[in-house]
Design an enzyme around this catalytic site. Structure first.
Site, short mmCIF file in Angstrom:
data_model
loop_
_atom_site.label_atom_id
_atom_site.label_comp_id
_atom_site.label_asym_id
_atom_site.label_seq_id
_atom_site.Cartn_x
_atom_site.Cartn_y
_atom_site.Cartn_z
N TYR A 1 0.86 -1.19 0.00
CA TYR A 1 0.00 0.00 0.00
C TYR A 1 0.89 1.24 0.00
O TYR A 1 1.91 1.30 0.68
CB TYR A 1 -0.92 0.04 1.23
CG TYR A 1 -1.65 1.36 1.36
CD1 TYR A 1 -2.91 1.53 0.78
CD2 TYR A 1 -1.08 2.44 2.04
CE1 TYR A 1 -3.57 2.75 0.87
CE2 TYR A 1 -1.74 3.66 2.13
CZ TYR A 1 -2.99 3.80 1.55
OH TYR A 1 -3.62 5.01 1.62
N GLU B 1 -3.44 7.63 -4.02
CA GLU B 1 -3.38 6.33 -3.36
C GLU B 1 -3.13 5.23 -4.39
O GLU B 1 -3.82 5.16 -5.41
CB GLU B 1 -4.69 6.06 -2.61
CG GLU B 1 -4.69 4.76 -1.83
CD GLU B 1 -5.99 4.54 -1.08
OE1 GLU B 1 -5.98 4.64 0.16
OE2 GLU B 1 -7.02 4.28 -1.73
#
Length: 408
Positions: free
Chosen positions: A126, A214
């Site tokens: 992530y 993101e």
């Protein structure tokens, strides 16, 4: 402003950020050409991705929009090596209603698909970049828990989130990129490939005036390449005038119709689920107003900041937007007169209410320059305003008048 995954990847590619290859289509008639082009590029595994402004697409469900009880397909992201199966998925996604945990039960119609290459990889990570307002610095967050919502990671295993704050005057340094790579446990070729990846990604974030970028998941391929398998970008609306090329990505079908209408009048409006319409000047005061309505037992129907120069026109436009929401049963106007004079705002409210024949109770709280004169204008207007003396008084009055049937 939000954009779709395929658009975010177009932006990132311009900065040299490695991304998953793919082609966006808006009609099933475009599918065959897209597959042919991907095969020409040497791609033999395919992922069909629904494009909506919401997360959780892979675990979402697609329904017939004309019959929301009819389940069409489980999952808005599908992998296959079979072209015919890929087309079947595309047919079942386009034009149908995708419901995820972020869309709520109302879901969103899928109007665009991203047909991408299917990749083999050994690790999901992530990576996210956003502004940490507490310290007035951008922060890069990374985690070995890729493919999982960062909120869930923060709640269950916060120790797995690595954070690196960036000094705005210095920018992202190579040593910070290496620190993130070490924190993710990268080594060898993957470590070396991560450094230019994060440097280019941060440059894309900064130069496009992003408010959030993101990558989830960020993958390590079997040959140790670092690549964005998914991408989400939001942009600072106040900086969009510098980026006409990004404004072109705006998808009005993904935005609330009332929010679109409000933007035409330069009003900052966000629709909520309550029944008390709010009209306030200043974002901070608007937030405080919504909070105190909640404390008084009410439910705000919207966030609406009419700006520092509230006048008859802005008030009228504010009423128009608020009253377009059928859930609104009362309105609270909360204006602090600093630059703007309260008596001018009061006259604007009176004129707007008369012209628009507002039929719900209206509570007005005006404080600041010429507040006394404003109170006299409201009380002598012949209209049944509820005039509040304080913010708390205003919240209590607006929740109590919800039982009124009409306002004249």
């Amino acid at each position: 402003m939000k954009i779709h995954e395929y658009q975010a990847k177009e932006v990132l590619k311009k900065y040299g950020v490695p991304v998953q290859d793919g082609i966006a289509i808006k009609d099933i008639s475009e599918f065959d050409d897209a597959i042919t082009e991907l095969q020409r590029r040497g791609i033999s595994q395919f992922v069909v991705k629904s494009q909506i402004h919401a997360g959780g697409r892979g675990k979402g469900k697609l329904y017939n929009p004309n019959n929301k009880e009819e389940l069409v397909l489980e999952g808005g992201v599908k992998f296959t090596t079979d072209v015919l199966k890929a087309k079947e998925y595309a047919v079942k996604m386009l034009g149908n209603l995708l419901v995820t945990h972020q869309t709520g039960s109302e879901g969103k119609i899928v109007k665009t698909l991203f047909i991408t290459e299917g990749l083999d990889y050994k690790k999901e990570l992530y990576l996210g970049i956003l502004l940490d307002r507490a310290v007035s610095k951008n922060v890069i967050m990374a985690s070995t828990e890729g493919g999982v919502e960062i909120e869930k990671v923060a709640e269950e295993t916060p120790e797995k989130i690595i954070k690196e704050w960036i000094d705005p005057s210095a920018g992202l340094h190579a040593y910070q990129a290496r620190k993130l790579a070490f924190g993710l446990g990268l080594e060898g070729a993957a470590f070396k490939n991560f450094i230019p990846f994060i440097l280019k990604l941060y440059k894309a974030y900064e130069e496009t005036d992003s408010s959030m970028l993101e990558i989830n998941p960020l993958i390590i391929t079997n040959d140790d390449l670092i690549l964005a398998l998914d991408a989400k970008m939001n942009f600072d609306d106040n900086a969009l005038y510098r980026h006409p090329e990004i404004v072109e990505y705006r998808d009005l079908d993904e935005e609330d119709p009332l929010e679109i209408e409000a933007s035409k009048y330069n009003l900052n409006y966000i629709k909520l689920d309550g029944n008390v319409g709010c009209m306030v000047n200043g974002a901070g005061l608007a937030m405080a107003t919504m909070d105190i309505i909640k404390l008084a037992g009410g439910e705000p129907a919207n966030f609406l900041d009419v700006g520092g120069g509230a006048n008859k026109e802005t008030v009228a436009n504010g009423f128009k937007i608020i009253l377009s929401d059928p859930n609104v049963k009362a309105i609270l106007i909360n204006i602090f007169g600093g630059i703007v004079r309260c008596d001018r705002v009061a006259q604007g409210v009176i004129d707007a209410v008369k012209e628009m024949a507002v039929q719900v109770p209206v509570v007005v709280r005006l404080e600041g320059t010429n507040a006394v004169e404003a109170k006299e204008l409201l009380e002598n207007s012949g209209l049944n305003f509820e005039v509040a003396l304080s913010l708390q008084d205003a919240a209590q009055k607006v929740t109590s008048v919800l039982t009124y049937e009409t306002f004249a």
